[in-house]
Every structure is written in C-alpha cells, then in structure tokens.
Scaffold this motif. Structure first.
Motif, mmCIF file in Angstrom:
data_model
loop_
_atom_site.group_PDB
_atom_site.id
_atom_site.type_symbol
_atom_site.label_atom_id
_atom_site.label_comp_id
_atom_site.label_asym_id
_atom_site.label_seq_id
_atom_site.Cartn_x
_atom_site.Cartn_y
_atom_site.Cartn_z
ATOM 1 N N ASP A 114 0.852 -1.194 0.000
ATOM 2 C CA ASP A 114 0.000 0.000 0.000
ATOM 3 C C ASP A 114 0.885 1.241 0.000
ATOM 4 O O ASP A 114 2.105 1.166 0.176
ATOM 5 C CB ASP A 114 -0.881 -0.040 1.250
ATOM 6 N N SER A 115 0.276 2.393 -0.180
ATOM 7 C CA SER A 115 1.004 3.663 -0.191
ATOM 8 C C SER A 115 0.622 4.502 1.022
ATOM 9 O O SER A 115 -0.529 4.461 1.480
ATOM 10 C CB SER A 115 0.669 4.432 -1.474
ATOM 11 N N TYR A 116 1.572 5.248 1.557
ATOM 12 C CA TYR A 116 1.245 6.236 2.590
ATOM 13 C C TYR A 116 0.321 7.284 1.967
ATOM 14 O O TYR A 116 0.617 7.825 0.908
ATOM 15 C CB TYR A 116 2.512 6.895 3.138
ATOM 16 N N SER B 69 -2.974 6.320 1.726
ATOM 17 C CA SER B 69 -4.098 5.427 1.459
ATOM 18 C C SER B 69 -4.682 4.937 2.786
ATOM 19 O O SER B 69 -3.970 4.822 3.782
ATOM 20 C CB SER B 69 -3.632 4.241 0.623
ATOM 21 N N THR C 54 -4.477 0.088 4.490
ATOM 22 C CA THR C 54 -3.743 -0.645 5.527
ATOM 23 C C THR C 54 -4.470 -0.581 6.861
ATOM 24 O O THR C 54 -4.648 -1.606 7.539
ATOM 25 C CB THR C 54 -2.313 -0.101 5.673
ATOM 26 N N GLY D 113 -3.164 1.965 -3.740
ATOM 27 C CA GLY D 113 -3.798 2.681 -2.638
ATOM 28 C C GLY D 113 -5.168 3.215 -3.030
ATOM 29 O O GLY D 113 -5.487 3.313 -4.208
ATOM 30 N N LYS E 32 3.087 -0.681 4.006
ATOM 31 C CA LYS E 32 3.124 0.609 3.305
ATOM 32 C C LYS E 32 4.532 0.926 2.802
ATOM 33 O O LYS E 32 5.534 0.606 3.450
ATOM 34 C CB LYS E 32 2.658 1.730 4.225
#
Length: 457
Positions: A210-212, A214, A217, A239, A257
């Motif tokens: 996942d991406s920071y 998003s 998570t 994300g 992440k």
C-alpha cells in the motif's frame, strides 16, 4: 513463421500467459528466490487487460451494454487501455475520466486509441462532483446506451484473476509458490489471485503493498475506514481513499506501506539492474517485499506482480529532473546534481559584445550572471549586481564593451565536489558556480539549484 507459432484472430487473444522471470540482482539480498510475474507482456502493457476484457464480456452477457454503446470508466490509465483495446475490436466508444496525478503519457495513449479523456482534480473527496469517480458516474446517466464499468466494485475484476492470473502462477511455479506480493489498488488482482492460490494451498501468504496516504492498511488492520489516513501521494495505481467492493480480507494476510520515494527509486533499479522496464507500482511492490525480508525463509518462493510498463512513466519516475525536484534522487556531489538537472544551455557572452547585449541576455534568460568568453576561453563574468552599480554612475556604460566592465570569473569547482561545500562559494555578489565535465562542456549551478538540493537531501 515457425510451425509452432500460434496465429491469433485479434489482439484480445494475446491477453494472459505472461512470463515469470527470476530477479537475480535487485532481490539478491533476500533469503529465497523471487520471481516477477511480468504483466507488461499483455498487449496493453499491463495486468489490467485481463480484467478489462472480463468485465466487458460479463456486461455483454448480462445485457448491460448493447452494440455500438459507450464504455464509461474512471481510470488511472491502465484499465482504460485494456477497455480501449476491447472496444476497438467490439465496436464500442469509450469515455474515460482520470486524475491530474496520472502521467500525461497515459492520457495520450488512451487518446491514441480513440478514447475521449476527461482530466479531473486529484485532491478532492471521492464524493465531490469534480472527482473522477463522480464525473464518470454522472456521464453514465447522461450518455445514451452507455455502461459504467466501475472496476472498483465490479466483481468480474477479481474473477478475471481467479480464472487466469492465479492458475498461471500455480502452474508456472509447479505449485511451489509460498508468497504472493501485490501493490494493490482496486483489490481485483490480489483478491482474485490470492483466493485461487489459497484454495490450492491455504498456507500461501498473500501480502498487499500500500502507499502512505491510502486508508487500506488501517482498514485491513482494524476494519475502520479512517479518512484521517488519507492525504495526497504521488505513486500511481495503488492505494485508495475508499474501500472497493473487490476486497476480501480473508484472501489477504498482511498489508505493508511504502513511500513514494522508495517505490520510484526501486522501479529505476529494476530497470537498470534487471533490464525489466517496469512501472511505478512494480517498484513499490518489490520495495515492500524487501521491507518484509525478515519474514522470509530460504525455502520460500515469492512471486511479485509487476503490473505495467515503464513507458507510462518516462516523464516522471524515469525523468531525473522530476525525481530531483521531489527529493527522490540522492544528491551528494556536483556531478549528481548536474545529472539530475539535465543538460541546460550555458549562456555566455563574448568580451567584445556590449553591456546592452549582456543586459538583454540577462532579461531574456532570467539570469543574474554571465560568463565572459574570449578566444574560446572563459576570462571572467558580468553580473546584474555589478552592472547595476556601474549604470547608476554612468548610463552610457550600456554602449561600452564587456571587456571594460568585466568582473572576476564565476568560481570553478570539480565534478566530485560535495554539495555541502558549494555554500562557501556562494554569496550576494556571486550566486553561481561552474563545473567542467570530462567532455570539456561547462555547466552552471545557481544558488537556487544548490539550496534546493540541500533542502531535500
């Protein structure tokens, strides 16, 4: 043509059966073999071709779209590509909405395939009338004989991967796969593939990257959809700021992440070290896997999905200036900084030119200092600050030659000079340094260039 060469009736028949390729260098520090499922071998250069065609086939079967109809979808680019290819073969029109975060190349490719593309702002809530989700939904109610794809909640998305991607990985690894790693967005790839693999072997671990910025998570860990988690991020295609219906927590074991920078840097490493020219999310997927190194054992066999092709990102991840501007390139020396800025024209002036000409060049190129040349050699410089003082004393200085007002040369530095050292060369009177490369070309670095690099270091 060789006898075993298969002949296809149309481009859609080439979707799927993508290769599994071992990563020999970028994953050398991991304790087990890592294989990439390289999805840019699909005709639309991404994994999204699989689900795009499947969703359209299901819609046709259910009577949701009629001959000559219009396909409408919000897309980060790759799903639109797959839908556009299918539409060409099946005689449909396409209207796609996307965000201003996506690379220009993606929109240009969609247009090249005959689609109408509408660019919407990124930094708005999904429910905002201007969001690409909302605009696509509205168009579906206004355009006659149209079908709104809704890849996020369309369960034919994950069905495509349950029927295709999962079985391919199982067969290619001869059932030895122990971990599946997916940089995940709509949830279709990880849920569909993960469901199939877990049915074959419940012990297989399915890891989502996942991406920071998003909320996925936190949702996975707590079941909570927390909008406080949501903030703008640069990584494309992974994300979400809402929960698509394609997700099934029972098919996923872990969420990790990855930062925008780590994903971008790793994508470039994959291209340079493995010769596999991948997109942004592939870098995120592998970077996330490496963060989880301690969870792996020597007898494991990891498959990581490489979703799309690097050609989608030549103006971003594979552009040094773009990377440097975001602090994604590690800059330590003058050579690093020059490499990141790219080739820029060095404006010079001959010593027999007039002061008026120098002033004209400064205004035209918005620069404060110009190196002075004589006989192919650099003999000094002129600056806005110095010329201004002389003009205040005598306006007729404009007609004099540069030779009569020449100042000390701009300081020369070696290409291996540490960036931090450059601050000692810069002052109010001197706002630049020069460097000469091995080819004999001069490069200029301004005070802004240096301070900008230091602030992001």
């Amino acid at each position: 043509m060789t006898p075993d060469k298969k002949v296809y009736d149309n481009i859609l028949q080439t979707i799927g059966n993508t290769p599994l390729i071992k990563l020999n260098k970028v994953a050398a520090d991991l304790p087990c073999p890592v294989y990439a499922k390289v999805e840019f071998f699909n005709p639309g250069n991404s994994i999204k071709d699989r689900m795009a065609l499947k969703m359209l086939e299901v819609a046709e079967k259910e009577g949701k779209i009629k001959p000559g109809g219009t396909i409408i979808e919000g897309t980060s680019g790759n799903t639109g590509m797959g839908l556009a290819l299918a539409a060409i073969q099946k005689g449909y029109r396409c209207i796609f909405t996307t965000t201003d975060k996506q690379s220009k190349e993606k929109a240009d490719i969609l247009k090249a395939l005959g689609a109408e593309v509408i660019i919407c702002p990124t930094n708005v809530e999904p429910e905002d009338p201007k969001s690409y989700y909302s605009v696509s939904k509205r168009l579906a109610t206004e355009v006659p004989n149209s079908w709104y794809v809704n890849q996020y909640d369309n369960l034919a998305n994950r069905l495509a991967h349950y029927e295709q991607t999962g079985p391919e990985i199982w067969e290619q690894t001869e059932g030895k796969v122990t971990h599946l790693v997916v940089a995940t967005g709509t949830g279709g790839t990880i849920t569909g593939t993960g469901k199939y693999l877990k049915e074959k072997n419940p012990d297989i671990q399915v890891w989502a990257i996942d991406s920071y910025g998003s909320l996925l998570t936190k949702w996975f860990n707590t079941g909570e959809l927390d909008m406080k988690e949501v903030h703008p991020y640069i990584t494309e295609g992974i994300g979400e700021d809402f929960l698509p219906e394609n997700y099934d927590r029972d098919c996923i074991d872990y969420f990790e992440k990855v930062t925008d920078k780590d994903g971008a840097v790793m994508a470039r490493r994959i291209a340079k070290e493995e010769g596999i020219f991948v997109g942004y999310s592939a870098g995120s997927a592998l970077s996330g896997l490496k963060q989880l190194k301690s969870k792996l054992k020597k007898d494991d066999l990891v498959v990581v999905i490489f979703h799309d092709h690097g050609s989608r990102y030549v103006g971003k991840v594979y552009n040094d200036e773009w990377m440097l501007d975001r602090g994604f390139l590690d800059v330590h020396t003058v050579q690093d900084l020059i490499g990141g800025l790219g080739r820029r024209r060095l404006v010079t002036i001959e010593s027999n030119e007039t002061v008026a000409k120098a002033m004209e060049l400064m205004q035209k190129y918005d620069i404060e200092q110009i190196p002075v040349m004589k006989g192919g050699e650099m003999t000094g410089a002129v600056s806005q600050h110095g010329l201004f003082k002389k003009l205040m004393q005598d306006i007729n200085v404009k007609e004099q030659t540069i030779e009569s007002v020449i100042e000390a040369s701009i300081p020369m530095v070696e290409m291996n000079t540490p960036i931090e050292r450059l601050t000692s060369y810069l002052s109010k009177e001197n706002n630049a340094v020069l460097a000469k490369d091995d080819s004999g070309d001069y490069h200029i670095l301004t005070q802004y260039d240096v301070l900008n690099a230091l602030s992001k270091g």
